[in-house]
Design a protein around this motif. Sequence first.
Motif, PDB file in Angstrom:
ATOM      1  N   CYS A  36      34.706  22.452  42.917  1.00  0.00           N
ATOM      2  CA  CYS A  36      34.013  23.289  42.998  1.00  0.00           C
ATOM      3  C   CYS A  36      32.936  24.044  44.417  1.00  0.00           C
TER       4      CYS A  36
ATOM      5  N   THR B 276      38.334  30.278  37.185  1.00  0.00           N
ATOM      6  CA  THR B 276      39.028  28.981  36.688  1.00  0.00           C
ATOM      7  C   THR B 276      38.152  27.733  37.224  1.00  0.00           C
TER       8      THR B 276
ATOM      9  N   THR C 231      34.577  27.652  34.793  1.00  0.00           N
ATOM     10  CA  THR C 231      35.576  27.282  33.873  1.00  0.00           C
ATOM     11  C   THR C 231      35.936  25.904  33.031  1.00  0.00           C
ATOM     12  N   ALA C 232      36.740  25.557  34.438  1.00  0.00           N
ATOM     13  CA  ALA C 232      37.645  23.549  34.388  1.00  0.00           C
ATOM     14  C   ALA C 232      35.934  22.827  34.333  1.00  0.00           C
TER      15      ALA C 232
ATOM     16  N   GLN D  34      33.848  23.036  30.708  1.00  0.00           N
ATOM     17  CA  GLN D  34      35.047  22.164  30.105  1.00  0.00           C
ATOM     18  C   GLN D  34      34.564  20.297  30.538  1.00  0.00           C
ATOM     19  N   HIS D  35      34.676  20.053  31.890  1.00  0.00           N
ATOM     20  CA  HIS D  35      34.686  18.095  31.733  1.00  0.00           C
ATOM     21  C   HIS D  35      33.243  18.625  31.989  1.00  0.00           C
TER      22      HIS D  35
END
Length: 255
Positions: free
Chosen positions: A195, A224, A227-228, A231-232
Amino acid sequence: MTQHLTILHRDEHLVAVHKPAGLLVHRSKLAGGASEFLLQRLRDQLGQRVYPAHRLDRPTSGVMVFALEPSTATRLGDAFAERRVAKRYLAVVRGIGPERERLDYALREEDGSRPKAEMPAQEAITEIRRLDSVELPIQVDRYPTSRYSLMEVLPMTGRRHQIRRHLSRRGYPIIGDAKHGKGNHNRFFAEHLGCPRLLLAAVGMDFEHPVSGHRLALSCALDTPMTALFQHLGWAGHLPVDSARYLDAPRPVAT
């Protein structure tokens, strides 16, 4: 090839889109060497003129509304100026933020036209709420672990860089904020968590439609990388989705 913008809502009077992070809304003295702008991309995609109703900082992603004719632009602009638009942001910050707090630090304008000391302080109000937090077993600063929070941010006023400045002043700078944040945490998220950007997104907005009068609520998914990251970090339950609906009318939204 330029990727198409995500359209969240479109009718004969206005259109709402997902502005990508790093894209300027229109040409300005801040453009530097930029050659691509949201206004031009949207105009070319729709094949008609569009009129921005508000602003969103270059590094911030999320929902942005454009009018499709000047009269609608005037009405929407008045709604933003008169604080009749509810806005919701998500921000990833350093530290364990407060459960809920109202920040009311007055802010001086940051437009570069005059020294800040000569600019009068203006009322600025931001409501914040911690949605989640995480402690990573990694030393980024002087502590053996590193703590971060997911904050819901509701700006009640619209001063320039208000959210970034308020959270930094409160002691919880947004990750990726080169001016108000801390470089080692920004680099950690860029190099190890994928990021390399300001982790601030405009994910929701609702306002009275300037023509129909019905209350229109918009929601915008994260890009994207964010979002990743959610989730992580175990924050997937807080991910917003793209949607548009009227809060006071049963009819479907035109797209």
